[in-house]
Design an enzyme around this catalytic site. Structure first.
Site: not given
Length: 378
Positions: A10, A12-13, A16, A35, A99, A195
């Protein structure tokens, strides 16, 4: 608290959030794991706390446990140090690819399994299928949002343990689902850019870690026309940020980066957007990664992307003895950039890819002293 069968990344967008919502509808035990990949540097530009609050809110709405892990150390050593080294060498890296390989589908997967999960799920626009005894990575249904390009370094063990619940959705449909489900992120703006840079000025951020050295901007004939603030701030084909004013005897037209000489700290530019100096028909990669574990053949035809959201380009691929590939495109490609990712496709299936090492673009080849031969691929 029951052990989750699936741990959802998750962020926060909204993507997800809907991925978690879809799994929650299936009734299996799930949990959310947020994360943090970048430590707050005090600049006030870090969105991690806002994103974390949104992730907590989504987990609350869906009635699933929330977990947090800090992977900023792993991100620094596994992604950011490589990012800096590539820019210092005059290349243009793609940290999102690294990443995914080094953090999201490695350390995150380990953390999820430590919580007891059998599989993880993320909000990526991609799909997974099992055919011919192998796991296949497929494009997302929304071609404009497809993220298989960034996932091409994943392998069999990772795909076997991964779900992409929104891979079959269009973005517009996903937004509607989020709104109808009452998810607090339904109207949240999509994140863009690198990011860890966020909304910050790229040059200012990079300058904290790589000291800038001004140098000359020259035209293809070697005539000095301006000064640049640092050669590693620019990438091939770039127009913005050159700040070249009126040049005596030249048309009042934009300039484009056509070459970088890192050793001499010289940036080369041309006023032709499609300058022959930017065109290449061949490229040489670093060692390639294959999603199924092996290439389809030693030589095969497919399509390729050398940057995200590029239209598919037909090509022929020759796999070399050292595991790299040489690629011949059917038509010239503009601004193929060393350090970026070459990603190969067979229709909707992502075969794998590699970092671009060199091309046969005339100026770049000359500046790199490349021994790459365009005669290797007939």
């Amino acid at each position: 608290m029951s052990t989750p069968h699936i741990v959802v990344g998750v962020s926060g967008g909204v993507d997800s959030s809907v991925a978690a919502w879809k799994l929650a509808q299936q009734g299996e035990p799930i949990a959310g794991l947020f994360m943090q990949n970048w430590a707050d540097d005090g600049s006030g530009d870090c969105r991690a706390e806002d994103d974390r609050r949104d992730a907590v809110a989504v987990c609350g709405v869906l009635g699933m446990p929330f977990h947090f892990r800090d992977f900023s150390g792993e991100y620094w050593s596994g992604v950011f140090e490589h990012f800096l080294a590539e820019y210092a060498a005059g290349r243009t890296p793609n940290p999102d690819v690294l990443c995914n390989r080094e953090v999201k589908f490695k350390h995150f997967l380990d953390a999820a399994q430590a919580l007891g999960a059998e599989r993880i799920a993320t909000g990526h626009y991609a799909q997974v299928a099992h055919r011919g005894g192998r796991w296949r990575l497929l494009r997302g249904a929304d071609r404009d949002k497809d993220q298989s390009y960034f996932l091409h370094q994943l392998g069999q063990s990772q795909l076997a343990a991964t779900l992409f619940p929104i891979g079959d959705l269009e973005k517009s449909t996903l937004r509607r689902i989020a709104r109808d489900a009452g998810l607090p992120t339904h109207a949240k703006k999509d994140s863009t850019g690198i990011c860890f840079i966020g909304e910050r000025d790229f040059r200012e951020f990079l300058g904290r870690y790589l000291p800038a050295r001004t140098g000359e901007i020259r035209d293809p004939q070697g005539q000095r026309i301006a000064e640049h603030p640092g050669v590693f701030y620019f990438t091939l084909g770039q127009r913005e940020g050159l700040n070249i004013g009126g040049v005596r005897g030249r048309a009042a037209a934009p300039w484009y980066v056509v070459g970088k000489d890192v050793a001499s700290n010289v940036l080369y530019v041309d006023q032709d957007r499609d300058s022959p100096l930017l065109q290449s028909r061949w490229l040489q990669s670093e060692q390639a990664h294959w999603v199924t574990g092996a290439p389809p053949a030693r030589r095969f035809s497919c399509t390729a992307q050398t940057r995200y959201r590029q239209p598919d380009e037909p090509c022929t691929v020759d796999v070399q003895d050292d595991g790299s590939v040489q690629v011949h495109f059917e038509r010239p490609q503009r601004a193929v950039t060393p350090g970026q990712s070459l990603v190969l496709y067979d229709g909707k299936e992502c075969l794998g890819g590699a970092v671009i090492a060199a091309t046969d673009a005339p100026l770049e080849r000359q500046l790199a002293g490349s021994s790459f031969s365009s005669e290797v691929v007939a």
